[in-house]
Design a protein around this motif. Structure first.
Motif: not given
Ligand code: G
Ligand code: G
Ligand code: MN
Ligand code: NA
Length: 254
Positions: A228-234
């Motif tokens: 349920g993580c909202d956003l990702v960056q990478g």
């Protein structure tokens, strides 16, 4: 001393630039934000990463005018992107303790918003736990000032600092950024997975958004989505890009 002079020269002569790393909504796959990351385009050394000069900029206090430049440049860039039709986009800016402790910070942020015409909720200010804990009462007061203006606040590198959960309750933040050290071994290390799960459920309980940093693999993304993580960056999506490349990416995703 030589580096200090070079930093002053860099600021006066426009040698700094911002690169932008997309923040992607896990559910929609859309780019919904960009983190502005400082780079120094040195005439002889080429592109210098912030690890090489942020520390000295902090020690000498140069981070204050450099940080002011970052804030203004990022806000103007985001407003330009919004005007160009790249949709509602949030811009995240990193702040150092020294910069955050400046008495005029909230006024400066207000001035930058007024000049750029950027909506306050299109700006996100990233602070670390250690920044806040340097002088917690003052930092919390500044966070409240920014919050009152409608600016979003996030805790960067969350889980690696020294703040306690009782402090977190007092931070008027909107976003927790899971440090990339926890994301890195998500598949192989059950302790890291437990940390990530805990941060996500903590964020949900506190009604905060949660961003995972350093997402490099599909397996990591799948895990984070399931939790349920909202956003990702990478790097899975993109590294930090110079303006022209960031714009290409926004155009492609429109
Ligand atoms: O972009 P990345 O490369 O390599 O950034 C390295 C570190 O430098 C990160 O911890 C990031 O928070 C910090 N950093 C990058 N840009 C800025 C900035 O504009 N201001 C401050 N204070 N730190 C920054
Ligand atoms: O502000 P912060 O400490 O979060 O800085 C982000 C840092 O993380 C920058 O140095 C950036 O270059 C780096 N970074 C961004 N995406 C990835 C990634 O997917 N993997 C790794 N190892 N580093 C990343
Ligand atoms: Mn950051
Ligand atoms: Na981080």
């Amino acid at each position: 001393l030589e580096l200090e002079g070079a930093l002053r020269h860099a600021l006066a002569h426009g040698e700094f630039e911002l690169h932008y790393q997309p923040q992607v909504d896990v559910a929609s796959g859309q780019v919904v934000g960009m983190e502005a990351l400082l780079r120094w385009r040195h005439p002889r050394l080429g592109l210098v990463q912030p690890e090489r000069f942020i520390g000295l900029a902090e020690e000498t206090g140069l981070i204050v005018p450099i940080g002011a430049w970052v804030l203004r440049t990022a806000a103007l860039q985001n407003r330009a992107w919004q005007r160009a039709g790249y949709g509602p986009l949030r811009i995240a800016v990193n702040m150092s303790a020294r910069q955050f402790a400046e008495p005029g910070l909230a006024r400066e942020v207000a001035a930058v918003l007024a000049e750029s015409g950027l909506a306050p909720d299109s700006l996100e200010v990233e602070v670390t736990e250690s920044l806040v804990m340097t002088d917690a009462e003052a930092a919390i007061a500044t966070m409240h000032e920014l919050k009152a203006m409608g600016v979003a606040m996030s805790i960067d590198d969350f889980g690696t600092g020294y703040s306690s959960l009782s402090y977190l309750k007092r931070f008027p933040v909107d976003v927790l950024k899971i440090d990339r050290s926890f994301v890195h071994d998500l598949a192989g290390d059950s302790a890291d997975a437990a940390m990530v799960d805990a941060i996500i459920s903590l964020a949900r309980g506190l009604r905060l958004r949660v961003i995972a940093e350093g997402v490099e693999t599909c397996a990591q993304l799948d895990y984070l989505r399931d939790q349920g993580c909202d956003l990702v960056q990478g790097y899975l999506y993109s590294r930090a890009l110079p303006v022209a490349e960031a714009e290409q990416l926004l155009r492609a995703g429109r």
